[in-house]
Write an enzyme that holds these catalytic residues in place. Structure first.
Site, PDB file in Angstrom:
ATOM      1  N   VAL A  11      55.116 -91.382  36.723  1.00 34.89           N
ATOM      2  CA  VAL A  11      55.330 -91.275  35.282  1.00 34.89           C
ATOM      3  C   VAL A  11      56.798 -91.049  34.956  1.00 34.89           C
ATOM      4  O   VAL A  11      57.391 -91.743  34.129  1.00 34.89           O
ATOM      5  CB  VAL A  11      54.465 -90.147  34.684  1.00 34.89           C
ATOM      6  CG1 VAL A  11      54.785 -89.944  33.201  1.00 34.89           C
ATOM      7  CG2 VAL A  11      52.991 -90.467  34.859  1.00 34.89           C
ATOM      8  N   LEU A 152      49.545 -94.850  31.296  1.00 34.92           N
ATOM      9  CA  LEU A 152      50.029 -95.884  32.196  1.00 34.92           C
ATOM     10  C   LEU A 152      48.987 -96.257  33.247  1.00 34.92           C
ATOM     11  O   LEU A 152      48.323 -95.397  33.809  1.00 34.92           O
ATOM     12  CB  LEU A 152      51.306 -95.423  32.908  1.00 34.92           C
ATOM     13  CG  LEU A 152      52.449 -94.920  32.017  1.00 34.92           C
ATOM     14  CD1 LEU A 152      53.653 -94.559  32.880  1.00 34.92           C
ATOM     15  CD2 LEU A 152      52.817 -95.946  30.968  1.00 34.92           C
ATOM     16  N   ASN A 207      40.959 -91.161  29.310  1.00 31.92           N
ATOM     17  CA  ASN A 207      40.715 -91.419  30.725  1.00 31.92           C
ATOM     18  C   ASN A 207      39.278 -91.119  31.119  1.00 31.92           C
ATOM     19  O   ASN A 207      38.669 -91.845  31.915  1.00 31.92           O
ATOM     20  CB  ASN A 207      41.674 -90.590  31.579  1.00 31.92           C
ATOM     21  CG  ASN A 207      43.025 -91.255  31.739  1.00 31.92           C
ATOM     22  OD1 ASN A 207      43.214 -92.399  31.354  1.00 31.92           O
ATOM     23  ND2 ASN A 207      43.974 -90.540  32.301  1.00 31.92           N
ATOM     24  N   ALA A 251      31.678-103.709  38.437  1.00 31.03           N
ATOM     25  CA  ALA A 251      30.960-102.814  39.348  1.00 31.03           C
ATOM     26  C   ALA A 251      31.659-102.755  40.702  1.00 31.03           C
ATOM     27  O   ALA A 251      32.366-103.679  41.103  1.00 31.03           O
ATOM     28  CB  ALA A 251      29.520-103.278  39.509  1.00 31.03           C
ATOM     29  N   GLY A 252      31.463-101.656  41.418  1.00 27.79           N
ATOM     30  CA  GLY A 252      32.092-101.513  42.719  1.00 27.79           C
ATOM     31  C   GLY A 252      31.741-100.197  43.369  1.00 27.79           C
ATOM     32  O   GLY A 252      30.629 -99.680  43.191  1.00 27.79           O
ATOM     33  N   GLY A 256      39.245 -94.264  41.628  1.00 29.54           N
ATOM     34  CA  GLY A 256      40.107 -93.358  42.371  1.00 29.54           C
ATOM     35  C   GLY A 256      41.444 -93.262  41.677  1.00 29.54           C
ATOM     36  O   GLY A 256      41.564 -93.495  40.476  1.00 29.54           O
ATOM     37  N   CYS A 259      44.730 -90.352  38.286  1.00 27.17           N
ATOM     38  CA  CYS A 259      44.379 -89.958  36.916  1.00 27.17           C
ATOM     39  C   CYS A 259      42.895 -89.692  36.711  1.00 27.17           C
ATOM     40  O   CYS A 259      42.504 -88.572  36.379  1.00 27.17           O
ATOM     41  CB  CYS A 259      44.848 -91.037  35.932  1.00 27.17           C
ATOM     42  SG  CYS A 259      46.648 -91.153  35.809  1.00 27.17           S
ATOM     43  N   LYS A 262      41.222 -86.703  38.718  1.00 31.77           N
ATOM     44  CA  LYS A 262      41.800 -85.410  38.336  1.00 31.77           C
ATOM     45  C   LYS A 262      41.493 -85.057  36.887  1.00 31.77           C
ATOM     46  O   LYS A 262      41.201 -83.902  36.558  1.00 31.77           O
ATOM     47  CB  LYS A 262      43.313 -85.430  38.568  1.00 31.77           C
ATOM     48  CG  LYS A 262      44.022 -84.117  38.245  1.00 31.77           C
ATOM     49  CD  LYS A 262      45.430 -84.104  38.819  1.00 31.77           C
ATOM     50  CE  LYS A 262      46.362 -85.037  38.071  1.00 31.77           C
ATOM     51  NZ  LYS A 262      46.773 -84.519  36.755  1.00 31.77           N
ATOM     52  N   ARG A 326      45.864 -91.871  46.556  1.00 30.89           N
ATOM     53  CA  ARG A 326      45.246 -90.640  46.054  1.00 30.89           C
ATOM     54  C   ARG A 326      43.824 -90.909  45.564  1.00 30.89           C
ATOM     55  O   ARG A 326      43.596 -91.788  44.748  1.00 30.89           O
ATOM     56  CB  ARG A 326      46.101 -90.047  44.933  1.00 30.89           C
ATOM     57  CG  ARG A 326      47.344 -89.344  45.429  1.00 30.89           C
ATOM     58  CD  ARG A 326      48.209 -88.843  44.302  1.00 30.89           C
ATOM     59  NE  ARG A 326      48.901 -89.925  43.605  1.00 30.89           N
ATOM     60  CZ  ARG A 326      49.777 -89.750  42.617  1.00 30.89           C
ATOM     61  NH1 ARG A 326      50.054 -88.517  42.203  1.00 30.89           N
ATOM     62  NH2 ARG A 326      50.368 -90.779  42.042  1.00 30.89           N
TER      63      ARG A 326
END
Length: 446
Positions: A11, A152, A207, A251-252, A256, A259, A262, A326
């Site tokens: 960021v 972002l 988010n 779909a999947g 992860g 953002c 968390k 992450r």
């Protein structure tokens, strides 16, 4: 304007570089001396499309400066953006240590009347305390406090900064409001001006809504698998409803990155702290934690025991176009396979080996060919565009088995099948996607 950005992560660095590219004089500060030296020499530490080129341009133009010290802050105090990390702490609450340190240092070094802007994602419930702590350190300087959350997408951060869909400003101080509106006036996009708590809540719930949409469509895919329905046709039909839209209906194996995981955990903690049980969000997070297992379950159903089986995993970053691992869903897949006794080989052109955990780096191969050689199955674990251009006939010749498990529903199933390989996607039924597109095209032409 003369602007400072504290923190040079995804960021902070993107914000600083893009504001310099808009013509402002920008100072980016980070306590990591080695990182700052690399930045001063034009080496970008993160993989982000277009970022390094813009960084080089603005370094050469003299509009961008990097430093490990705040000694020059007084000359860059029109706006001071705090964009340091807020890692997840115990119980899901964000750890605000770095934010507090940055605000304390800024309060000590900034010019009187400076506008300090929180860009880091912090709980709305913490804003008043953070502002009070800052003002206590600043004493008579009368610093202004504001919130300007970022929206972002990694891999698209430069484009999202230079061409945002909207800008959110949380402010109570009139001077801070004027200065931020002046900064963003040339962007010519909708600007939401509200109070700091509402501004940060917008960040969290945006988010969390997208994360919930992903978990919902993954539940739909799991249901389609049991019904014999095709998730591509189902989501196509859903997405044509303007109230729903087509985005985030892929779909999947789950979401992860830095953002969504968390922020979902963080907002649940915020809700609990004010006595609210956010049940929908808790369910979305629970679904995501388990979704990667659909790949493991299918491999077992198709291959039987995974003991001694060779499984190639393509994609370690949490998504394509980034080196960020992450909360990637690839790691649980790899670890689940290892726990089941499989020999795992992984490949990703973007990730940096030295940043990977030891058990993961031990699986990494130098090439796609080495990864798939003698494999009993291949798993697609992220949506990198490179997987769609793989020569599946060559892969078929290199493999021992024939199974391709598409954990991101990113492949053209027909191309895989033409190579005489077996294809499985999450909630897909072979050529269902082609059929759905064909129906849509026929109806639109009639």
């Amino acid at each position: 304007m003369r602007i400072a950005v504290i923190g040079t992560g995804y960021v902070g660095l993107t914000t600083g570089v893009c504001l310099a590219n808009r013509g402002h004089d920008v100072l980016c500060v980070d306590t990591d001396v080695e990182k700052v030296t690399a930045l001063q020499n034009g080496r970008c530490p993160i993989l982000e499309a277009g970022l390094e080129a813009l960084m080089h341009r603005n370094l050469q133009l003299g509009r961008l400066r990097f430093d490990s010290s705040l000694t020059a802050l007084e000359r860059y105090s029109d706006l001071v953006f705090v964009a340091v990390g807020t890692p997840e702490g115990d119980g899901g609450e964000p750890d605000l240590t770095y934010v507090r340190q940055a605000l304390g240092q800024v309060a000590s070094m900034a010019s009187p009347g400076s506008v300090v802007v929180i860009k880091s994602t912090v709980p709305p419930t913490a804003l008043a305390v953070l502002e009070a702590e800052m003002q206590g350190t600043a004493e008579s300087k009368k610093l202004a406090f504001a919130v300007n959350p970022e929206f972002l997408r990694q891999g698209m951060a430069v484009a999202d900064t230079l061409h945002p869909e909207r800008i959110v400003i949380g402010v109570a101080d009139a001077k801070a409001r004027r200065r931020l509106l002046e900064l963003y006036a040339p962007f010519a996009v909708p600007v939401v001006v509200t109070d700091p708590v509402s501004a940060m809540t917008i960040k969290y719930v945006a988010n969390c809504f997208l994360a919930t949409k992903i978990s919902f469509v993954n539940e739909v895919a799991n249901l389609c698998e049991r019904l014999g329905a095709d998730v591509d046709a189902v989501t196509l039909g859903m997405g044509l409803d303007s109230r729903i839209g087509p985005k985030f209906l892929q779909a999947g194996i789950g979401f992860g990155g830095s953002c969504f995981p968390k922020d979902t955990v963080g907002l649940l903690h915020v809700a609990r702290s004010v006595g609210y049980d956010f049940q929908v969000l808790a369910s979305a997070l629970a679904v995501n934690e388990q979704q990667y297992k659909v790949v493991l379950d299918y491999l077992v159903a198709r291959l039987g025991s995974l003991q001694g089986k060779v499984v190639a995993v393509l994609g370690l970053a949490f998504k394509g176009g980034t080196d960020d691992t992450r909360e990637t869903r690839s790691f649980p897949v790899v670890r689940g396979l290892l726990s089941a006794g499989a020999e795992v080989r992984s490949f990703d052109t973007c990730v940096v080996r030295t940043r990977l955990p030891g058990d993961i780096v031990a699986t990494v191969q130098d090439s796609l060919e080495a990864c798939v050689a003698d494999a009993d199955a291949v798993v697609i674990a992220n949506d990198a565009t490179g997987w769609t251009s793989v020569n599946w006939t060559s892969v078929a010749h290199a493999m021992r088995g024939t199974l391709i498990v598409d954990g991101r529903n990113t492949l053209d199933a027909d191309l895989v099948l033409e190579a005489r390989l077996e294809y499985w996607g999450v909630g897909r039924t072979g050529a269902g996607k082609s059929f759905a597109n064909a129906v849509l095209t026929a109806e639109s032409e009639s």
